[in-house]
Design a protein around this motif. Structure first.
Motif, short mmCIF file in Angstrom:
data_model
loop_
_atom_site.label_atom_id
_atom_site.label_comp_id
_atom_site.label_asym_id
_atom_site.label_seq_id
_atom_site.Cartn_x
_atom_site.Cartn_y
_atom_site.Cartn_z
N THR A 129 0.93 -1.22 0.07
CA THR A 129 0.13 -0.03 -0.12
C THR A 129 0.84 1.28 0.16
OG1 THR A 129 -0.14 0.45 2.35
CG2 THR A 129 -1.71 -1.14 1.60
N ARG A 130 0.27 2.38 -0.25
CA ARG A 130 1.10 3.53 -0.33
C ARG A 130 1.58 4.06 1.12
NH1 ARG A 130 1.12 9.30 0.10
NH2 ARG A 130 2.34 10.44 -1.70
N ASP A 131 0.82 3.57 2.14
CA ASP A 131 1.27 3.83 3.51
C ASP A 131 2.57 2.71 3.86
OD1 ASP A 131 -0.42 5.58 4.36
OD2 ASP A 131 -1.54 4.52 5.52
#
Length: 290
Positions: A129-131
């Motif tokens: 994920t981007r996180d």
């Protein structure tokens, strides 16, 4: 990579020029099982000793890494003949979890009753994920994995001390809370310096006794500032992998140890310190004798 996660040109310049990042290792087609499998296969000392593995610990930053009911740790057990071992994941200290896993492995083995028993410690994660790919203004995460064996005794890489400082006031989502990020960045260096000194005090050593400091690969700028505060030569900090690999979560400690060993930077009897920080926030340091 910058385009993939939506970085602006200004952010890219910050990461390259100030933080010292250049390349980030990724395997877009590989799974988490592939990543961990590769590290276990690259550990020749495991061959013929599978029956001695009593504990299998997986140090991880992300609490949930794959959808239920998949479990790569159990799949690895079956694949490598380790189904008899007690297996569990350590996530509570984020990117500092690998040092916690080594400490836990040592304590479990000390109480095990079998002097020949071993523990296998794994680390490595996917940036799915981007996180999991970006800590704003601080670092970009990479995909790397490590595996190491731990015994209750032995002459090589002896653990002399382990210090932890936990700062729960920084728990949260820095990517969505700029005020939290600013406070964390302000306290990060003093907290790391305090933890490093605590580990040295436990080991009865001074900074001058260290041959190397093995950092987590968050960025180069923060370690240069920490070295100035500690009055420690930055040339004795293994920073090559910040540029060449990126920040690989809890695996950084042993990625950098591997670099130090293959490069001949550690001689028998040398003392070295591993340092790590996990968002949440945990600061950890471990002193070892090679």
């Amino acid at each position: 990579m910058g385009a993939r996660i939506g970085l602006t040109p200004r952010q890219l310049r910050l990461f390259r020029r100030f933080h010292g990042l250049d390349q980030v290792r990724l395997d877009p087609d590989g799974t988490l099982l592939d990543l961990l499998d590769a590290a276990v296969r690259a550990l020749p000392e495991l061959r013929g000793n599978e029956h001695r593995i009593r504990y299998l610990l997986y140090a991880r930053n992300t609490p949930v890494a794959v959808p239920y009911p998949l479990n790569p740790l159990h799949q690895l057990q079956e694949r490598f003949g380790l189904a008899h071992a007690d297996a569990f994941t350590v996530t509570q200290q984020a990117c500092a979890a690998s040092l916690l896993a080594v400490d836990l492995a040592g304590r479990l083995l000390a109480d095990d009753g079998d002097p020949s028993a071993l523990a296998l410690v794994l680390a490595g994660e996917k940036t799915f994920t981007r996180d999991a790919q970006l800590l704003p203004e601080t670092t970009i995460f990479a995909e790397a994995s490590t595996a190491c064996l731990v015994s209750a005794d032995g002459e090589r890489n002896r653990v002399l001390s382990y210090a932890v400082r936990q700062r729960p006031e920084f728990y949260g989502r820095p990517a969505e809370d700029p005020e939290l990020m600013v406070r964390y960045q302000r306290e990060y260096q003093p907290a790391m310096v305090e933890t490093v000194q605590a580990a040295l005090d436990q080991a009865g050593l001074e900074l001058s006794d260290l041959a190397l400091l093995l950092p987590h690969n968050v960025n180069q700028a923060s370690w240069r500032m920490i070295c100035r505060q500690l009055d420690f030569p930055v040339e004795r900090v293994v920073l090559d992998n910040v540029t060449a690999v990126g920040h690989s979560f809890a695996a950084d400690a042993f990625v950098n140890l591997r670099t130090a060993l293959t490069g001949g930077a550690l001689r028998p009897g040398d003392h070295y310190l591993i340092a790590a920080a996990g968002v949440g926030a945990t600061f950890a340091a471990m002193v070892l004798r090679h």
